[in-house]
Design a protein around this motif. Structure first.
Motif, mmCIF file in Angstrom:
data_model
loop_
_atom_site.group_PDB
_atom_site.id
_atom_site.type_symbol
_atom_site.label_atom_id
_atom_site.label_comp_id
_atom_site.label_asym_id
_atom_site.label_seq_id
_atom_site.Cartn_x
_atom_site.Cartn_y
_atom_site.Cartn_z
ATOM 1 N N GLY A 220 48.087 -38.061 116.479
ATOM 2 C CA GLY A 220 48.900 -37.125 115.693
ATOM 3 C C GLY A 220 50.172 -37.767 115.188
ATOM 4 N N LEU A 223 49.349 -40.082 112.382
ATOM 5 C CA LEU A 223 49.085 -39.401 111.110
ATOM 6 C C LEU A 223 50.389 -38.969 110.436
ATOM 7 C CD1 LEU A 223 45.904 -37.252 111.795
ATOM 8 C CD2 LEU A 223 46.228 -38.881 109.951
ATOM 9 N N LEU A 227 52.643 -40.687 106.657
ATOM 10 C CA LEU A 227 53.279 -40.132 105.456
ATOM 11 C C LEU A 227 54.278 -41.126 104.879
ATOM 12 C CD1 LEU A 227 53.901 -36.461 106.633
ATOM 13 C CD2 LEU A 227 52.079 -37.309 105.165
ATOM 14 N N PRO B 27 60.990 -45.224 102.790
ATOM 15 C CA PRO B 27 60.572 -44.716 101.492
ATOM 16 C C PRO B 27 60.315 -43.216 101.592
ATOM 17 C CG PRO B 27 58.782 -45.877 102.573
ATOM 18 C CD PRO B 27 60.009 -46.110 103.393
ATOM 19 N N PRO B 28 60.357 -42.528 100.488
ATOM 20 C CA PRO B 28 60.082 -41.081 100.557
ATOM 21 C C PRO B 28 58.660 -40.847 101.048
ATOM 22 C CG PRO B 28 60.101 -41.856 98.295
ATOM 23 C CD PRO B 28 60.607 -42.973 99.131
ATOM 24 N N PRO B 29 58.455 -39.764 101.814
ATOM 25 C CA PRO B 29 57.116 -39.527 102.365
ATOM 26 C C PRO B 29 56.112 -39.227 101.249
ATOM 27 C CG PRO B 29 58.517 -37.645 102.756
ATOM 28 C CD PRO B 29 59.395 -38.717 102.204
ATOM 29 N N ARG B 30 54.870 -39.651 101.506
ATOM 30 C CA ARG B 30 53.813 -39.347 100.551
ATOM 31 C C ARG B 30 53.454 -37.875 100.641
ATOM 32 N NH1 ARG B 30 49.241 -40.831 101.772
ATOM 33 N NH2 ARG B 30 49.651 -41.113 103.977
ATOM 34 N N ARG B 31 52.880 -37.363 99.596
ATOM 35 C CA ARG B 31 52.412 -35.982 99.625
ATOM 36 C C ARG B 31 50.954 -36.016 100.084
ATOM 37 N NH1 ARG B 31 54.215 -31.345 97.287
ATOM 38 N NH2 ARG B 31 52.675 -29.733 96.851
ATOM 39 N N ASP B 32 50.757 -35.927 101.393
ATOM 40 C CA ASP B 32 49.416 -35.999 101.967
ATOM 41 C C ASP B 32 49.256 -34.827 102.939
ATOM 42 O OD1 ASP B 32 47.027 -36.593 103.157
ATOM 43 O OD2 ASP B 32 47.454 -38.734 103.391
ATOM 44 N N MET B 34 46.736 -33.333 104.181
ATOM 45 C CA MET B 34 45.731 -33.487 105.234
ATOM 46 C C MET B 34 46.328 -34.230 106.429
ATOM 47 S SD MET B 34 42.595 -32.504 105.588
ATOM 48 C CE MET B 34 41.704 -32.483 104.043
ATOM 49 N N ALA B 35 47.025 -35.333 106.131
ATOM 50 C CA ALA B 35 47.638 -36.104 107.225
ATOM 51 C C ALA B 35 48.714 -35.282 107.919
ATOM 52 C CB ALA B 35 48.227 -37.403 106.675
ATOM 53 N N LEU B 36 49.496 -34.531 107.141
ATOM 54 C CA LEU B 36 50.561 -33.719 107.729
ATOM 55 C C LEU B 36 49.976 -32.626 108.625
ATOM 56 C CD1 LEU B 36 53.561 -32.923 107.873
ATOM 57 C CD2 LEU B 36 53.170 -31.473 105.880
ATOM 58 N N PHE B 38 46.831 -32.231 109.979
ATOM 59 C CA PHE B 38 46.115 -32.681 111.163
ATOM 60 C C PHE B 38 47.038 -33.444 112.111
ATOM 61 C CE2 PHE B 38 42.363 -31.736 108.631
ATOM 62 C CZ PHE B 38 41.535 -31.176 109.591
ATOM 63 N N GLY B 39 48.014 -34.157 111.566
ATOM 64 C CA GLY B 39 48.949 -34.865 112.432
ATOM 65 C C GLY B 39 49.728 -33.917 113.317
ATOM 66 N N VAL B 40 50.260 -32.862 112.714
ATOM 67 C CA VAL B 40 51.028 -31.888 113.503
ATOM 68 C C VAL B 40 50.106 -31.170 114.485
ATOM 69 C CG1 VAL B 40 52.372 -29.763 113.350
ATOM 70 C CG2 VAL B 40 52.798 -31.612 111.737
#
Lengths: 391, 84
Positions: A220, A223, A227, B27-32, B34-36, B38-40
């Motif tokens: 987690g 992931l 970002l 760097p500024p975070p990507r707009r992803d 799915m990763a955000l 599922f990561g959380v």
């Protein structure tokens, strides 16, 4: 001379442009793979060396789950229309294995050998060493400083500049993108190795569910970090696998805990009688005074050998209960036996008489030579009951 | 002329490189999404599992519920933010 906002420099990319420019990656089989291309496909998807992926499949094969898993993947994973597929780096095609890859392979083969021969004793320390070594190896799998897009014709991402370019403000995404998944996988390997080592050293016994929870937290965090550090879509299926492991382990550990407490209880009740733990118990009773009133087991096999007992002038009763498994009782040659009991589902072989079916009731008497009497009450939920005379 | 070039190079280096000791900016975070999502979700479920391992009484039924809700929410975040 370097200057900001020079006319020759590209403007900074809009947010999300990198993920929009790259087509979504899917798991494919390599059409040029030596067998089904499954291992090569996994290597590309998780961005690890294909030799490692193939050796891990060999380990899985030796542990018993590899063959069905490989066939299943062969059936359900589509073959790539071209190799490398869109969005892939083409790492496995045409590459030569590095020495570190082969060293790691030897470690994995050693691990496989230990799986085959059991991991007791020396293996208790080799397994964590192998896991930690594998994790460190993966950590060293940093991408080389190849120019973005130079490898396998990958398109240069917005914001990335060719090697020798003037801009130093934005590092190419491609360089970091390949780092997140191997880093998280290596941290998982190291964490697993440390946990196994702690258990082997007797410092702390970490349950499978807790280990899965630790791995889940690592995935987690990886992931979320992706970002900023680059895409890592391969971590989502890894996390889903750990969720499945967490749930199944949480359920199984409760059952095993209940069975173990039952086993511990039996151990103290059967003081002085051999106990082999959960699963299989063999009792050889040599004195009538050591004979217990009741023997029970939740799951496994009870083997009760009474052949050495002399029941002359005695009349004893004995209960044997097995939830799931087998109960076998060897009675002396000359004792009169009265057997009663029930098998929920399964079969019973009582003094030469065989019965099979559901809710089978056992009623069998045998006078023997009349040297004493033994009443047996046998209960098996699912499995087998066997009562035989000693030879 | 050489002095002018040297001065310009120093100015450019001062602009392009962060001063010593200053923290590097991410760097500024990507707009992803799915990763955000599922990561959380994975982080939350992992912490819940660790709490259970530490002895906190979390019944298995609540763990199943948390997994279902967490993964469902992650999927929703992934698809809704992608559409937005």
């Amino acid at each position: 001379m370097t200057s900001l906002n020079a006319p020759g420099n590209p403007p900074p990319p809009p947010r999300g442009a990198d993920s929009a420019a790259r087509p979504p990656r899917r798991l494919y089989r390599d059409p040029h793979g030596p067998i089904g291309g499954v291992a090569s496909g996994f290597a590309e998807y998780f961005e690890v060396d294909p030799v490692i992926a193939r050796l891990l499949w060999v380990v899985a094969l030796l542990s018993g789950i590899g063959l069905p898993a490989y066939v299943l993947c062969w059936l359900i994973v589509p073959k790539a229309p071209s190799w490398p597929p869109p969005g892939y780096l083409g790492r496995s095609s045409g590459g030569t294995a590095q020495p570190a890859t082969w060293v790691s392979g030897i470690v994995i083969i050693a691990l496989a050998a230990m799986i085959g021969s059991g991991i007791d004793g020396f293996g208790d320390y080799l397994v964590p060493m192998a896991l930690v070594g594998f994790g460190i190896y993966l950590l060293n799998q940093r991408p080389t400083a190849a120019p973005a897009g130079a490898e396998s014709g990958e398109p240069i991402e917005p914001g990335a500049t060719p090697a020798g370019g003037a801009s130093a403000a934005a590092p190419p995404r491609t360089e970091t993108r390949r780092l997140v998944t191997p880093t998280v996988l290596s941290l998982l390997g190291i964490a697993a190795g440390v946990l196994v080592a702690l258990g082997a050293a007797g410092v702390a016994q970490v349950s499978v569910a807790t280990a899965a929870a630790i791995g889940l937290a690592i995935v987690g965090a990886g992931l979320v970090a992706s970002l900023w550090l680059g895409r890592a879509p391969g971590l989502v299926p890894v996390g889903l696998g750990l969720v499945a492991l967490l749930l199944s382990a949480s359920t199984l550990e409760r059952w095993v805990g209940a069975a173990r407490s039952m086993g511990d209880k039996m151990h103290f009740e059967m003081n002085g009688i051999e106990s082999t733990g959960i699963g299989e118990r063999r009792y050889v009773v040599t004195s009538i005074d050591d004979l217990e009133r009741r023997y029970e087991l939740g799951l496994g096999e009870v083997d009760l050998d009474l052949s050495a007992l002399d029941f002359t002038g005695q009349e004893r009763s004995l209960d044997v209960e097995v939830g799931l498994g087998k109960a076998k009782v060897i009675v002396p040659r000359d004792v009169a036996v009265e057997v009663r009991g029930e098998v929920g589902a399964g079969k019973a072989d009582v003094l030469g008489r065989e019965i099979e079916g559901v809710d089978t009731r056992i009623e069998q008497d045998d006078a023997g030579a009349g040297a004493g009497k033994l009443r047996l009450e046998l209960e098996v939920g699912l499995g087998e009951v066997q009562v035989v005379r000693a030879r | 002329m050489d002095e002018l070039d040297k001065e310009l190079d120093e100015m450019a280096a001062a602009v392009s490189e962060p001063p010593a000791g200053a923290p590097r900016r991410l760097p500024p975070p990507r707009r992803d999404p799915m990763a955000l999502g599922f990561g959380v979700a994975f982080l939350g479920l992992g912490l819940l599992g660790l709490l259970r391992g530490a002895g906190v009484d979390v019944p298995a039924a609540w763990l199943y519920a948390a997994v279902l809700v967490g993964l469902g929410a992650a999927g929703l975040v992934g698809t809704r933010l992608r559409q937005a």
